[in-house]
Design a protein around this motif. Structure first.
Motif, PDB file in Angstrom:
ATOM      1  N   LYS A   1       0.836  -1.199   0.000  1.00 46.28           N
ATOM      2  CA  LYS A   1       0.000   0.000   0.000  1.00 46.28           C
ATOM      3  C   LYS A   1       0.874   1.253   0.000  1.00 46.28           C
ATOM      4  O   LYS A   1       2.029   1.217   0.402  1.00 46.28           O
TER       5      LYS A   1
ATOM      6  N   ILE B   1       1.373  -2.445   7.647  1.00 49.86           N
ATOM      7  CA  ILE B   1       1.804  -2.303   6.259  1.00 49.86           C
ATOM      8  C   ILE B   1       2.631  -3.506   5.838  1.00 49.86           C
ATOM      9  O   ILE B   1       3.630  -3.850   6.481  1.00 49.86           O
TER      10      ILE B   1
ATOM     11  N   THR C   1      -2.134   5.853   3.437  1.00 46.17           N
ATOM     12  CA  THR C   1      -2.709   5.084   4.541  1.00 46.17           C
ATOM     13  C   THR C   1      -2.732   5.899   5.824  1.00 46.17           C
ATOM     14  O   THR C   1      -3.741   5.937   6.548  1.00 46.17           O
TER      15      THR C   1
END
Length: 242
Positions: free
Chosen positions: A35, A89, A40
Motif C-alpha cells: 500500500k 503495512i 494510509t
C-alpha cells in the motif's frame, strides 16, 4: 511554539569508489510496500483539508512537496498510534530475497522515495530489513500529536516540484556503470528518463511504453532478482522491451 524533531534513526549516505556492478534505485510506496504508506496514514489521521490538497496536486496546481507538507501538518496522531498503523503495512514478499541476492553480489540498493523516512525505516525493520540507505522526506514529530516534514533532497529546479528530486539523486551515481530503477507510479515518471533500465509496475509500465523508455514489466521483486541473475553485469534481460 511546538518543537519538532526527527524520529528516524541516522540514515547513512554511503560513499563508493569506482564500482563494477550496477546500482539499483527503488521507489517505496506501492513498489516495495503493498500500500501507499502516506495515503494510509492520511486516511487514518488526516484532518479536514487533506482531500482538497490532493485534488490540487492531481490537477497540477501544486507540486508534491507543497501537497505533502500541508497534508502531514494536518495529521493528528500520537507516535504510538502512528506505529500501530505502520505495523499493518505489508511489503512485497520477494523483496527480502532480492535484498539478500544484491548483498551477496555486492550490488548496492538505495531506496529513493517521495515518502516518509521514518515510515520506510519502521516498515522495513519490522520485516527484518535494516541498513539500506534511505533517501526520503524527513518526518518530524513534536512528541505530542503534531507532525511536520522537512525536505533534505528537494531541488528548486525539480520539474515535478517533488519533495525528493529523484532525478537529482541519479546524477550523483556517476561511479556506477549502470543505474537501474524499480518503480510503479507518478513519482517515478520523470526519473525513468534518466536511468539505464526501468523495472516497471502498474501505471509506470504504460508510461514507459508511451515514452519509448527501456524497461522490464514486473509483477514483483522476484522478477527483478531473476533478471539480475540472468543478465549478471551485462543486464540485458530477455524480457526487455523498448
Amino acid at each position: 511554539m511546538n518543537n519538532f524533531s526527527s524520529i528516524a534513526n541516522h540514515l547513512f549516505s554511503p560513499a563508493y569508489a569506482q564500482h563494477r556492478t550496477p546500482i539499483v534505485l527503488c521507489d517505496f510506496d506501492g513498489t516495495i510496500s503493498v500500500k501507499d504508506v502516506t495515503d494510509t496514514l492520511l486516511s487514518h489521521f488526516g484532518q479536514d483539508g487533506c482531500d482538497e490538497l490532493e485534488e490540487l496536486w492531481v490537477s497540477g496546481k501544486i507540486g508534491s512537496q507543497e501537497c505533502m507538507s500541508k497534508q502531514i501538518a494536518l495529521m493528528d496522531a500520537s507516535l504510538e498510534e502512528l506505529n500501530e498503523v505502520l505495523s499493518q503495512i505489508e511489503i512485497d514478499p520477494a523483496f527480502k530475497s532480492f535484498v539478500n541476492y544484491t548483498e551477496k553480489n555486492n550490488i548496492p540498493v538505495h531506496i529513493v522515495s517521495d515518502g516518509l523516512d521514518y515510515a520506510i525505516e519502521f516498515v522495513l525493520k519490522r520485516h527484518g530489513i535494516e541498513n539500506l540507505p534511505i533517501f526520503a522526506n524527513k518526518l518530524l514529530h513534536d512528541n505530542e500529536r503534531s507532525w511536520r516534514l522537512e525536505f533534505p533532497y528537494a531541488n528548486k529546479d525539480c520539474i515535478k516540484q517533488s519533495g525528493n528530486c529523484k532525478c537529482n539523486h541519479v546524477k550523483k551515481q556517476q561511479y556506477f556503470p549502470q543505474i537501474l530503477y524499480v518503480g510503479d507510479g507518478t513519482s517515478d515518471y520523470c526519473v525513468s528518463h534518466h536511468v539505464d533500465l526501468v523495472f516497471a509496475k502498474d501505471k509506470l509500465i504504460q508510461y514507459c511504453e508511451n515514452n519509448n523508455i527501456e524497461h522490464c514489466a514486473i509483477k514483483s521483486f522476484a522478477d527483478v532478482t531473476e533478471a539480475l541473475k540472468q543478465s549478471q553485469q551485462a543486464l540485458i534481460p530477455v524480457m526487455m522491451v523498448k
